[in-house]
Design a protein around this motif. Structure first.
Motif, mmCIF file in Angstrom:
data_model
loop_
_atom_site.group_PDB
_atom_site.id
_atom_site.type_symbol
_atom_site.label_atom_id
_atom_site.label_comp_id
_atom_site.label_asym_id
_atom_site.label_seq_id
_atom_site.Cartn_x
_atom_site.Cartn_y
_atom_site.Cartn_z
ATOM 1 N N GLY A 8 0.779 -1.226 0.000
ATOM 2 C CA GLY A 8 0.000 0.000 0.000
ATOM 3 C C GLY A 8 0.809 1.273 0.000
ATOM 4 N N HIS A 9 2.120 1.159 -0.018
ATOM 5 C CA HIS A 9 2.972 2.358 -0.032
ATOM 6 C C HIS A 9 4.341 1.961 -0.556
ATOM 7 C CE1 HIS A 9 5.014 6.004 1.395
ATOM 8 N NE2 HIS A 9 3.820 6.527 1.542
ATOM 9 N N THR A 10 5.069 2.915 -1.085
ATOM 10 C CA THR A 10 6.439 2.657 -1.530
ATOM 11 C C THR A 10 7.275 2.278 -0.314
ATOM 12 O OG1 THR A 10 6.198 4.255 -3.319
ATOM 13 C CG2 THR A 10 8.442 3.599 -2.701
ATOM 14 N N PHE A 11 7.703 1.028 -0.263
ATOM 15 C CA PHE A 11 8.316 0.498 0.943
ATOM 16 C C PHE A 11 9.583 1.239 1.339
ATOM 17 C CE2 PHE A 11 8.815 -2.561 4.198
ATOM 18 C CZ PHE A 11 10.175 -2.850 4.298
ATOM 19 N N SER A 12 10.394 1.613 0.372
ATOM 20 C CA SER A 12 11.661 2.267 0.688
ATOM 21 C C SER A 12 11.457 3.612 1.382
ATOM 22 C CB SER A 12 12.498 2.454 -0.572
ATOM 23 O OG SER A 12 11.783 3.223 -1.525
ATOM 24 N N ASN A 13 10.271 4.177 1.268
ATOM 25 C CA ASN A 13 9.969 5.451 1.923
ATOM 26 C C ASN A 13 9.397 5.273 3.324
ATOM 27 O OD1 ASN A 13 10.778 6.774 -0.378
ATOM 28 N ND2 ASN A 13 8.710 7.018 -1.194
ATOM 29 N N LEU A 14 9.158 4.030 3.718
ATOM 30 C CA LEU A 14 8.581 3.766 5.033
ATOM 31 C C LEU A 14 9.661 3.620 6.092
ATOM 32 C CD1 LEU A 14 5.789 1.158 4.201
ATOM 33 C CD2 LEU A 14 5.474 3.569 4.781
ATOM 34 N N ILE A 15 9.394 4.180 7.236
ATOM 35 C CA ILE A 15 10.194 3.912 8.426
ATOM 36 C C ILE A 15 9.503 2.738 9.124
ATOM 37 C CG2 ILE A 15 11.041 4.813 10.609
ATOM 38 C CD1 ILE A 15 10.596 7.639 9.246
ATOM 39 N N MET A 16 10.265 1.684 9.388
ATOM 40 C CA MET A 16 9.672 0.449 9.891
ATOM 41 C C MET A 16 10.204 0.132 11.277
ATOM 42 S SD MET A 16 7.710 -0.501 7.416
ATOM 43 C CE MET A 16 7.298 -2.130 8.003
ATOM 44 N N GLY A 17 9.303 -0.189 12.175
ATOM 45 C CA GLY A 17 9.712 -0.492 13.538
ATOM 46 C C GLY A 17 9.107 -1.774 14.055
ATOM 47 N N TRP A 18 9.683 -2.270 15.137
ATOM 48 C CA TRP A 18 9.153 -3.417 15.875
ATOM 49 C C TRP A 18 8.900 -2.994 17.314
ATOM 50 C CZ3 TRP A 18 7.642 -7.939 13.780
ATOM 51 C CH2 TRP A 18 8.159 -8.310 12.533
ATOM 52 N N PHE A 19 7.759 -3.390 17.812
ATOM 53 C CA PHE A 19 7.399 -3.209 19.211
ATOM 54 C C PHE A 19 7.005 -4.569 19.769
ATOM 55 C CE2 PHE A 19 6.920 1.419 20.062
ATOM 56 C CZ PHE A 19 7.220 1.887 18.795
ATOM 57 N N ARG A 20 6.907 -4.647 21.083
ATOM 58 C CA ARG A 20 6.424 -5.884 21.696
ATOM 59 C C ARG A 20 5.609 -5.560 22.931
ATOM 60 N NH1 ARG A 20 12.159 -8.421 23.966
ATOM 61 N NH2 ARG A 20 12.506 -6.893 25.648
ATOM 62 N N GLN A 21 4.712 -6.481 23.257
ATOM 63 C CA GLN A 21 3.870 -6.313 24.432
ATOM 64 C C GLN A 21 3.771 -7.632 25.172
ATOM 65 O OE1 GLN A 21 -0.037 -4.671 23.680
ATOM 66 N NE2 GLN A 21 -0.215 -3.989 25.802
#
Length: 123
Positions: free
Chosen positions: A26-39
C-alpha cells in the motif's frame, strides 16, 4: 493505506533464535520507516527496534547486541533476527510503519500496525 503482515513467531527455548518478518503493502516500501514493538502480558507495548533506512537503525537497550533489524526493499519486507533469546523476551511482537520522521521509539510515531505475532521463550 499501509497494510502490514507479520510472521515467524513461535516457541523457542532460552538461548535460541527466531526471525520475524513483516511484509508491507500500500505504499512505496523504501519510503517507510519500519519499527518493531512488543507487548508482554500485563505490560505496556514497548519499543524494540526501528529501521529508518538501509543504514539507519536504533535498538532498545534490552535487545541491543542480540536482535538485528534489517530490510529488503525489493521484497517490501522487514526482518527482526532475534538471537540469545531470554524468557523475558516473551511477548506479542508488532510491526509498525510511518511515513514521517520522528524519534520513532514511541507508539504515537507510527500510523500503521500489523496484527502481531506471538513469541514465547521457555526457560
Amino acid at each position: 493505506q499501509v497494510q502490514l503482515v507479520e510472521s515467524g513467531g513461535g516457541l523457542v527455548q532460552a538461548g535460541g533464535s527466531l526471525r520475524l518478518s513483516c511484509t508491507a503493502s500500500g505504499h512505496t516500501f523504501s519510503n517507510l520507516i519500519m519499527g518493531w514493538f512488543r507487548q508482554a502480558p500485563g505490560k505496556e507495548r514497548e519499543f524494540v527496534a526501528v529501521s529508518r533506512s538501509l543504514l539507519s537503525r536504533t535498538y532498545a537497550d534490552s535487545v541491543k547486541g542480540r536482535f538485528t533489524i534489517s530490510r529488503d526493499n525489493a521484497k517490501n519486507t522487514i526482518y527482526l533476527q532475534m538471537n540469545s533469546l531470554k524468557p523475558e523476551d516473551t511477548a506479542v511482537y508488532y510491526c509498525a510503519s510511518s511515513t514521517t520522521w520522528a524519534t520513532m521509539t514511541r507508539q504515537s510515531d507510527y500510523n500503521a500496525w500489523g496484527q502481531g505475532t506471538q513469541v514465547t521463550v521457555s526457560s
